[in-house]
Scaffold this motif. Structure first.
Motif, short mmCIF file in Angstrom:
data_model
loop_
_atom_site.label_atom_id
_atom_site.label_comp_id
_atom_site.label_asym_id
_atom_site.label_seq_id
_atom_site.Cartn_x
_atom_site.Cartn_y
_atom_site.Cartn_z
N LEU A 38 0.83 -1.21 0.00
CA LEU A 38 0.00 0.00 0.00
C LEU A 38 0.87 1.26 0.00
O LEU A 38 0.55 2.24 -0.69
CB LEU A 38 -0.94 0.00 1.21
N ILE A 39 1.98 1.22 0.74
CA ILE A 39 2.89 2.36 0.75
C ILE A 39 3.46 2.58 -0.65
O ILE A 39 3.50 3.71 -1.15
CB ILE A 39 4.03 2.14 1.78
N LEU A 40 3.87 1.49 -1.30
CA LEU A 40 4.41 1.61 -2.66
C LEU A 40 3.35 2.14 -3.62
O LEU A 40 3.65 2.95 -4.49
CB LEU A 40 4.93 0.25 -3.13
N GLU A 41 2.12 1.69 -3.45
CA GLU A 41 1.03 2.17 -4.31
C GLU A 41 0.79 3.66 -4.09
O GLU A 41 0.66 4.42 -5.04
CB GLU A 41 -0.24 1.36 -4.04
N ARG A 42 0.74 4.07 -2.81
CA ARG A 42 0.50 5.49 -2.50
C ARG A 42 1.60 6.39 -3.03
O ARG A 42 1.36 7.54 -3.39
CB ARG A 42 0.36 5.67 -0.98
N LYS A 43 2.83 5.87 -3.05
CA LYS A 43 3.95 6.67 -3.53
C LYS A 43 4.08 6.62 -5.05
O LYS A 43 4.98 7.22 -5.62
CB LYS A 43 5.24 6.21 -2.86
N GLY A 44 3.20 5.88 -5.71
CA GLY A 44 3.20 5.84 -7.16
C GLY A 44 4.22 4.89 -7.77
O GLY A 44 4.47 4.94 -8.98
N VAL A 45 4.81 4.01 -6.95
CA VAL A 45 5.83 3.10 -7.46
C VAL A 45 5.23 2.16 -8.51
O VAL A 45 5.85 1.91 -9.55
CB VAL A 45 6.47 2.30 -6.30
N PHE A 46 4.04 1.63 -8.24
CA PHE A 46 3.44 0.70 -9.18
C PHE A 46 3.12 1.38 -10.51
O PHE A 46 3.29 0.77 -11.57
CB PHE A 46 2.18 0.05 -8.59
N ASP A 47 2.69 2.62 -10.47
CA ASP A 47 2.43 3.35 -11.71
C ASP A 47 3.72 3.48 -12.53
O ASP A 47 3.70 3.34 -13.75
CB ASP A 47 1.88 4.76 -11.41
N GLU A 48 4.84 3.73 -11.83
CA GLU A 48 6.13 3.84 -12.52
C GLU A 48 6.54 2.51 -13.12
O GLU A 48 7.09 2.47 -14.22
CB GLU A 48 7.21 4.36 -11.56
#
Length: 137
Positions: A38-48
């Protein structure tokens, strides 16, 4: 709608039971992993990651092998980090974010700040880290 045979149903039920056993056995780790995702998702890592996956560059098989080796090493490093190290890293990130708003200091103000116990603790940590890191280079 087709009927499910008793054998297929029994196999499916057994598979579901095994999944639930694993969830019960590892629930703390699963919740921790979900929190990190969830932290990675909130920080936009998955979008990248999605953007990178759409990036098309001709890559040779050798380069793919090298990337895979580096990714494997990175994964090993991430998985080998214990909870204490993660807590220190999190505290560092929190302190870094909180320190983004600061005022310029004179040399006298900086010398005075060296008397602060929190500053002394951070300097002690940094010097100990530098010494231990230096032994390993």
């Amino acid at each position: 709608m087709s009927e499910i045979s008793a054998d297929k149903f029994a196999k499916a039920a057994e598979a579901i039971y095994e999944i639930f056993e694993k969830v019960v056995e590892n629930h703390d780790e699963i919740l921790d992993a979900i929190d990190k995702l969830l932290i990675l998702e909130r920080k936009g890592v998955f979008d990248e990651i999605v953007k990178l996956s759409e990036f098309k560059v001709p890559i040779t098989p050798e380069e793919i092998g090298e990337i895979a080796e580096r990714f494997e090493l990175l994964l090993k490093i991430l998985l080998s980090v214990d909870e204490r190290v993660l807590k220190v890293i999190k505290r560092f990130i929190d302190a870094f974010e909180e320190s983004m708003v600061y005022e310029q200091m004179s040399m006298m103000e900086a010398m005075k700040a060296l008397g602060d116990p929190d500053v002394q603790k951070a300097i002690g940590f940094a010097l100990t880290l530098a010494k231990n890191f230096g032994k390993r280079i």
